[in-house]
Design an enzyme around this catalytic site. Structure first.
Site, PDB file in Angstrom:
ATOM      1  N   LYS A 198       0.878  -1.186   0.000  1.00  0.00           N
ATOM      2  CA  LYS A 198       0.000   0.000   0.000  1.00  0.00           C
ATOM      3  C   LYS A 198       0.906   1.223   0.000  1.00  0.00           C
ATOM      4  O   LYS A 198       1.408   1.643   1.031  1.00  0.00           O
ATOM      5  CB  LYS A 198      -0.888  -0.020   1.253  1.00  0.00           C
ATOM      6  N   GLY A 251       6.309   5.395   8.550  1.00  0.00           N
ATOM      7  CA  GLY A 251       5.535   6.626   8.501  1.00  0.00           C
ATOM      8  C   GLY A 251       5.554   7.336   9.834  1.00  0.00           C
ATOM      9  O   GLY A 251       6.528   7.243  10.583  1.00  0.00           O
ATOM     10  N   SER A 252       4.453   8.006  10.145  1.00  0.00           N
ATOM     11  CA  SER A 252       4.417   8.848  11.340  1.00  0.00           C
ATOM     12  C   SER A 252       4.133   8.044  12.598  1.00  0.00           C
ATOM     13  O   SER A 252       3.488   6.993  12.555  1.00  0.00           O
ATOM     14  CB  SER A 252       3.333   9.921  11.174  1.00  0.00           C
ATOM     15  N   GLU A 273       8.812   1.483  11.350  1.00  0.00           N
ATOM     16  CA  GLU A 273       9.986   2.346  11.152  1.00  0.00           C
ATOM     17  C   GLU A 273       9.449   3.763  11.123  1.00  0.00           C
ATOM     18  O   GLU A 273       8.772   4.155  10.171  1.00  0.00           O
ATOM     19  CB  GLU A 273      10.697   1.959   9.855  1.00  0.00           C
ATOM     20  N   CYS A 307      13.458  10.223   7.484  1.00  0.00           N
ATOM     21  CA  CYS A 307      13.235   9.839   8.875  1.00  0.00           C
ATOM     22  C   CYS A 307      14.482  10.085   9.709  1.00  0.00           C
ATOM     23  O   CYS A 307      14.404  10.308  10.903  1.00  0.00           O
ATOM     24  CB  CYS A 307      12.792   8.388   8.944  1.00  0.00           C
ATOM     25  N   GLU A 408       9.167  16.281  15.198  1.00  0.00           N
ATOM     26  CA  GLU A 408       9.666  16.040  13.847  1.00  0.00           C
ATOM     27  C   GLU A 408       8.976  17.013  12.887  1.00  0.00           C
ATOM     28  O   GLU A 408       7.753  17.050  12.819  1.00  0.00           O
ATOM     29  CB  GLU A 408       9.353  14.597  13.434  1.00  0.00           C
TER      30      GLU A 408
HETATM   31  P1  NAI Z   1       1.458   8.888   7.491  1.00  0.00           P
HETATM   32  O1  NAI Z   1       2.068   8.167   8.631  1.00  0.00           O
HETATM   33  O2  NAI Z   1       0.051   9.355   7.590  1.00  0.00           O
HETATM   34  O3  NAI Z   1       1.558   7.992   6.162  1.00  0.00           O
HETATM   35  C1  NAI Z   1       2.399   6.878   5.966  1.00  0.00           C
HETATM   36  C2  NAI Z   1       1.605   5.736   5.340  1.00  0.00           C
HETATM   37  O4  NAI Z   1       0.624   5.287   6.261  1.00  0.00           O
HETATM   38  C3  NAI Z   1       0.840   6.113   4.077  1.00  0.00           C
HETATM   39  O5  NAI Z   1       0.884   5.029   3.166  1.00  0.00           O
HETATM   40  C4  NAI Z   1      -0.571   6.292   4.580  1.00  0.00           C
HETATM   41  O6  NAI Z   1      -1.555   6.086   3.600  1.00  0.00           O
HETATM   42  C5  NAI Z   1      -0.650   5.219   5.646  1.00  0.00           C
HETATM   43  N1  NAI Z   1      -1.689   5.419   6.655  1.00  0.00           N
HETATM   44  C6  NAI Z   1      -2.204   6.585   7.119  1.00  0.00           C
HETATM   45  N2  NAI Z   1      -3.156   6.349   8.028  1.00  0.00           N
HETATM   46  C7  NAI Z   1      -3.273   5.009   8.158  1.00  0.00           C
HETATM   47  C8  NAI Z   1      -4.082   4.156   8.952  1.00  0.00           C
HETATM   48  N3  NAI Z   1      -5.000   4.637   9.802  1.00  0.00           N
HETATM   49  N4  NAI Z   1      -3.929   2.819   8.843  1.00  0.00           N
HETATM   50  C9  NAI Z   1      -3.001   2.307   8.001  1.00  0.00           C
HETATM   51  N5  NAI Z   1      -2.222   3.063   7.217  1.00  0.00           N
HETATM   52  C10 NAI Z   1      -2.337   4.403   7.295  1.00  0.00           C
HETATM   53  O7  NAI Z   1       2.388  10.117   7.171  1.00  0.00           O
HETATM   54  P2  NAI Z   1       1.944  11.510   6.484  1.00  0.00           P
HETATM   55  O8  NAI Z   1       0.630  11.953   7.001  1.00  0.00           O
HETATM   56  O9  NAI Z   1       2.078  11.348   5.040  1.00  0.00           O
HETATM   57  O10 NAI Z   1       3.075  12.480   7.051  1.00  0.00           O
HETATM   58  C11 NAI Z   1       2.912  13.076   8.330  1.00  0.00           C
HETATM   59  C12 NAI Z   1       4.209  13.083   9.100  1.00  0.00           C
HETATM   60  O11 NAI Z   1       4.652  11.751   9.318  1.00  0.00           O
HETATM   61  C13 NAI Z   1       5.371  13.741   8.392  1.00  0.00           C
HETATM   62  O12 NAI Z   1       5.340  15.117   8.547  1.00  0.00           O
HETATM   63  C14 NAI Z   1       6.531  13.094   9.095  1.00  0.00           C
HETATM   64  O13 NAI Z   1       6.769  13.743  10.313  1.00  0.00           O
HETATM   65  C15 NAI Z   1       6.052  11.698   9.367  1.00  0.00           C
HETATM   66  N6  NAI Z   1       6.545  10.753   8.339  1.00  0.00           N
HETATM   67  C16 NAI Z   1       7.638   9.988   8.632  1.00  0.00           C
HETATM   68  C17 NAI Z   1       8.159   9.149   7.676  1.00  0.00           C
HETATM   69  C18 NAI Z   1       9.347   8.320   7.955  1.00  0.00           C
HETATM   70  O14 NAI Z   1      10.090   8.003   7.044  1.00  0.00           O
HETATM   71  N7  NAI Z   1       9.573   7.881   9.164  1.00  0.00           N
HETATM   72  C19 NAI Z   1       7.613   9.076   6.327  1.00  0.00           C
HETATM   73  C20 NAI Z   1       6.423   9.874   6.133  1.00  0.00           C
HETATM   74  C21 NAI Z   1       5.953  10.688   7.121  1.00  0.00           C
END
Ligand code: NAI
Ligand code: MG
Length: 505
Positions: A198, A251-252, A273, A307, A408
């Site tokens: 996904k 992700g977050s 991660e 990250c 972050e």
């Molecule tokens: P996010 O954590 O919402 O998205 C990451 C993934 O999780 C995407 O594929 C998204 O569709 C999925 N996702 C979102 N809600 C979900 C749920 N309830 N159940 C399962 N999957 C879900 O990150 P977002 O909103 O794009 O970015 C927000 C903040 O997150 C950024 O500003 C950053 O601080 C952090 N982030 C950290 C990352 C890392 O590499 N550790 C990568 C992306 C974001």
């Protein structure tokens, strides 16, 4: 019709990319291309221009169910992990790596358009590292071993084997669309699992293209499935589905908490991660030029959308002004521009309007709490005003307690703070809920080892920043995650250990 109209200063869009953007994009389930049952789609944009790129299928719970059934059927048939030999599986993964390389220009353009990053960076970094990741794990298929255990029960022979977990739901972010997917897919495949990927809703394109390469490589149908869609719908349904054995997530931290809650009913295996607020410490005895350039790119690389971004910079007081001047000079030279422009920039835009607002919000908050921007701090306008561009930004007059020093930001914003004493900076560096990476710059061997031992983070960089390798484990202490990706550790992450007892006496 989408994806036909690009700015005149863009590099030539490859015919394959144009055709892909104009095609009717579908979900990849069980080796077939299927429209979502609901017919729903979402828009994906070029963050360099804010223009629509394509409509991607928006998977809902019923599509997730179909994908899980397909992956389960393939897994249960043993078509991947039992009927093919380890060597045959390794060859297929290797073949995939070759196809990724052969299609590198296309994959690079898709990620550059979708994410905004400079296409040369995608082509020279993201895509080759992805191919390397598959190569590394292709080699693992023939090396996943158990052990014979010297048990103290007489007449018993005991051994272990490593088996795949089953169906893995892999949920990845948008900062390195192809590479973050590769980090998870490659070890999951090598360990014998079937996969449902996904991708992030901001960057769905390269994942769909990758599914074509899986087909071309000749993987059994159902081994690799792709569901594009929103996190709250497709992602959440994958997490809750009883047919999914494991979730691998990047992700977050807030979504990670939701995932842990939603996976509780089915007691899924979950690896996480997450992000960080990684401390980067420069001692007065450091190689100054190396440290200045290193600290600059530790934060501004990929626009701070990493990250491991070195976002908390601690500089020994005697060299504080010198480092700051050096970094400001470096930052002033960074060329920010559209990811696909002919005259390639060093950095592109941030990924979305939402991310732009978040980052600008943090900058405002930093100023409001007494922080000063020595360089940057503004959205970039002019010819870039339709995209989501932010100036590389350095803050001083920052206290550890300020929001910009704790949370972050995931944008091109660094907090530079002086320190006097080694013990004190060690304490401050570790005073964070995160623990993904930490670094220091020094010529003193004792300091290097002492800090490497005492900093609470999954990765420590000494006189360098940002290095990763498929062979070296990567992951977080504390709230930066659960489990380690890469290396042998990722094989463990995607496998179960079975202990077998045989009466021989
Ligand atoms: P996010 O954590 O919402 O998205 C990451 C993934 O999780 C995407 O594929 C998204 O569709 C999925 N996702 C979102 N809600 C979900 C749920 N309830 N159940 C399962 N999957 C879900 O990150 P977002 O909103 O794009 O970015 C927000 C903040 O997150 C950024 O500003 C950053 O601080 C952090 N982030 C950290 C990352 C890392 O590499 N550790 C990568 C992306 C974001
Ligand atoms: Mg989100």
């Amino acid at each position: 019709m989408t994806g036909t109209n690009f700015p005149s200063n863009y590099v030539e869009i490859l015919p394959e990319v144009r055709a892909f953007l104009q095609s009717d994009l579908k979900l990849h389930i069980g080796g077939r291309w299927l429209p979502p049952i609901s017919g729903a789609a979402f828009e994906t944009f070029d963050p360099s221009t804010g223009r629509l790129l394509a409509h991607a299928p928006s998977a809902q719970a019923d599509d997730v169910d179909a994908a899980v059934r397909a992956a389960r059927a393939t897994f249960d048939s043993g078509a991947w992990h039992l009927k093919l030999t380890p060597s045959e599986r390794g060859r297929l993964i290797w073949r995939l790596a070759e196809l990724i390389e052969a299609h590198a220009p296309v994959l690079a353009q898709l990620d550059a358009l979708d994410n905004g990053k400079p296409v040369t960076k995608a082509q020279n970094v993201d895509v080759p590292l992805s191919a390397e990741h598959f190569r590394y794990y292709a080699g693992w298929t023939t090396k996943i071993e158990g052990a014979t255990i010297p048990v103290s029960t007489s007449g018993m022979f005991n051994y272990t084997v490593r088996e795949p977990v089953g169906v893995c739901g892999l949920i990845v972010p948008w900062n390195y669309p192809l590479l973050m997917a590769a980090w998870k897919i490659a070890p999951a495949l090598a360990a014998g699992n079937c996969i449902i990927l996904k991708p992030a809703e901001q960057t769905p394109l390269s994942a769909l293209y990758l599914a074509r390469l899986f087909e071309e490589a000749g993987f059994p149908p159902g081994v690799f499935n792709v569901l594009t869609g929103y996190g709250e719908t497709a992602g959440a349904a994958l997490v809750a589905h009883p047919g999914v054995n494991k979730i691998g997530f990047t992700g977050s931290a807030s979504v990670a908490r939701t995932i842990l809650r939603n996976s509780a009913d089915t007691l899924k295996r979950v690896s996480l991660e997450l992000g960080g607020k990684s401390p980067n410490i420069i001692f007065a005895d450091a190689d100054m030029e190396q440290a200045v350039v290193g600290a600059t790119w530790a934060i501004f690389g990929n626009n701070g959308q990493s990250c491991t971004a070195g976002s908390r910079l601690y500089i020994q007081r005697s060299i504080f002004e010198r480092v700051l001047t050096g970094m400001s000079d470096q930052a002033a030279k960074i060329r920010v521009g559209m990811g696909m422009q002919k005259d390639q920039p060093d950095l592109g835009p941030v990924v979305s309007q939402e991310q732009l607002s978040t980052v600008l919000g943090y900058i405002e908050d930093g100023r409001g709490s007494g922080g000063e921007t020595v360089i940057g701090g503004q959205r970039i306008g002019g010819s870039l005003s339709n995209g989501y561009f932010i100036e590389p930004t350095i803050f001083t007059q920052v206290q550890d307690s300020m929001k910009i020093a704790r949370e972050e930001i995931f944008g091109p914003v660094v907090c530079a703070m002086p320190f006097d004493d080694a013990d004190d900076v060690l304490r401050r560096a570790n005073e964070t809920p995160y623990g993904l990476a930490a670094g220091l710059w020094t010529r003193d061997l004792q300091t290097a080892h002492r800090f490497a031992a005492r900093m609470q983070a999954g990765t420590i960089w000494v006189n360098t920043w940002g290095d990763t390798d498929a062979a070296s484990p990567f992951g977080g202490y504390k709230q930066s995650g659960h489990g380690r990706e890469m290396g042998k550790e990722a094989i463990d992450l995607y496998s179960e250990v079975k202990s077998v007892w045989i009466r021989v006496g």
